[in-house]
Design a protein around this motif. Structure first.
Motif, PDB file in Angstrom:
ATOM      1  N   UNK A 187      -5.197  -2.597 -11.680  1.00 53.09           N
ATOM      2  CA  UNK A 187      -4.892  -1.212 -11.255  1.00 53.09           C
ATOM      3  C   UNK A 187      -4.990  -1.475  -9.676  1.00 53.09           C
ATOM      4  N   UNK A 188      -3.975  -0.784  -8.886  1.00 58.21           N
ATOM      5  CA  UNK A 188      -4.330  -0.476  -7.846  1.00 58.21           C
ATOM      6  C   UNK A 188      -5.710   0.397  -7.305  1.00 58.21           C
ATOM      7  N   UNK A 189      -7.222  -0.380  -5.629  1.00 57.48           N
ATOM      8  CA  UNK A 189      -8.190   0.773  -5.725  1.00 57.48           C
ATOM      9  C   UNK A 189      -7.677   1.748  -4.405  1.00 57.48           C
ATOM     10  N   UNK A 190      -8.017   3.303  -5.300  1.00 58.62           N
ATOM     11  CA  UNK A 190      -7.835   4.295  -4.354  1.00 58.62           C
ATOM     12  C   UNK A 190      -8.356   4.054  -3.404  1.00 58.62           C
ATOM     13  N   UNK A 191      -8.332   4.722  -1.932  1.00 57.90           N
ATOM     14  CA  UNK A 191      -9.389   4.379  -1.039  1.00 57.90           C
ATOM     15  C   UNK A 191      -8.408   5.597  -0.077  1.00 57.90           C
ATOM     16  N   UNK A 192      -9.341   5.954   0.747  1.00 56.71           N
ATOM     17  CA  UNK A 192      -8.863   7.166   1.763  1.00 56.71           C
ATOM     18  C   UNK A 192      -9.267   6.308   3.286  1.00 56.71           C
ATOM     19  N   UNK A 193      -8.467   7.220   3.784  1.00 61.86           N
ATOM     20  CA  UNK A 193      -8.094   6.441   5.381  1.00 61.86           C
ATOM     21  C   UNK A 193      -7.610   7.370   6.387  1.00 61.86           C
ATOM     22  N   UNK A 221       0.921  -1.350   0.148  1.00 60.10           N
ATOM     23  CA  UNK A 221       0.030   0.171   0.301  1.00 60.10           C
ATOM     24  C   UNK A 221       0.571   0.756   0.037  1.00 60.10           C
ATOM     25  N   UNK A 222       0.318   1.935  -1.166  1.00 59.16           N
ATOM     26  CA  UNK A 222       1.179   3.531  -1.203  1.00 59.16           C
ATOM     27  C   UNK A 222       0.528   4.499  -0.635  1.00 59.16           C
ATOM     28  N   UNK A 223       0.786   5.852  -0.600  1.00 58.54           N
ATOM     29  CA  UNK A 223       0.527   6.647  -0.263  1.00 58.54           C
ATOM     30  C   UNK A 223       0.507   7.735  -2.146  1.00 58.54           C
ATOM     31  N   UNK A 224      -0.594   8.326  -2.342  1.00 62.92           N
ATOM     32  CA  UNK A 224      -0.762   8.732  -3.629  1.00 62.92           C
ATOM     33  C   UNK A 224      -0.304  10.442  -3.713  1.00 62.92           C
ATOM     34  N   UNK A 225      -0.372  10.846  -2.532  1.00 62.10           N
ATOM     35  CA  UNK A 225       0.061  12.800  -2.390  1.00 62.10           C
ATOM     36  C   UNK A 225      -1.175  13.075  -1.987  1.00 62.10           C
ATOM     37  N   UNK A 226      -2.293  12.846  -2.167  1.00 66.96           N
ATOM     38  CA  UNK A 226      -3.742  13.533  -1.883  1.00 66.96           C
ATOM     39  C   UNK A 226      -4.213  13.223  -0.912  1.00 66.96           C
ATOM     40  N   UNK A 227      -4.208  14.190  -0.205  1.00 68.66           N
ATOM     41  CA  UNK A 227      -5.092  14.821   1.300  1.00 68.66           C
ATOM     42  C   UNK A 227      -6.047  15.487   1.278  1.00 68.66           C
ATOM     43  N   UNK A 255      -2.912   3.860  -2.409  1.00 68.71           N
ATOM     44  CA  UNK A 255      -3.419   2.715  -3.715  1.00 68.71           C
ATOM     45  C   UNK A 255      -3.638   1.049  -3.100  1.00 68.71           C
ATOM     46  N   UNK A 256      -4.357   0.174  -2.605  1.00 68.85           N
ATOM     47  CA  UNK A 256      -4.820  -0.882  -2.327  1.00 68.85           C
ATOM     48  C   UNK A 256      -4.392  -1.808  -3.383  1.00 68.85           C
ATOM     49  N   UNK A 257      -3.654  -3.162  -2.919  1.00 70.12           N
ATOM     50  CA  UNK A 257      -3.737  -3.844  -4.423  1.00 70.12           C
ATOM     51  C   UNK A 257      -4.947  -4.393  -4.396  1.00 70.12           C
ATOM     52  N   UNK A 258      -5.490  -5.268  -5.655  1.00 75.53           N
ATOM     53  CA  UNK A 258      -7.006  -6.109  -5.538  1.00 75.53           C
ATOM     54  C   UNK A 258      -6.245  -7.234  -5.397  1.00 75.53           C
TER      55      UNK A 258
END
Length: 87
Positions: free
Chosen positions: A33-39, A1-7, A24-27
């Protein structure tokens, strides 16, 4: 899981400000491609290079506030004038 830089920021029910980060969460099974999610952000997220712009914004904001003049609500006491000697 890597951060995209958006906050983003949100307020909780109690009025606290919470920092959200996108990652980005891997499927499952590596399909596509990975699925973006907010946490909610964790303390270790601030060490990531993707959040460096957020940290530089904080530095510039604090530097600007330190150079601003502080105004007081109380009037500055004036020094009494020396009395002239009669004589």
């Amino acid at each position: 899981m890597s951060l995209t830089g958006r906050f983003w920021f949100r307020k909780s029910w109690t009025g606290r400000l919470i920092l959200l980060v996108e990652e980005e969460r891997p499927r499952w099974f590596g399909r596509g491609a990975g699925k973006p999610r907010w946490r909610n952000a964790k303390l270790m997220d601030f060490a990531e290079p993707e959040l460096r712009p957020l940290m530089t914004m904080e530095k510039h904001h604090r530097a600007g506030a330190a150079s601003a003049q502080v105004r007081t609500l109380r009037p500055v006491p004036s020094t009494p004038e020396p009395k002239a000697a009669n004589g």
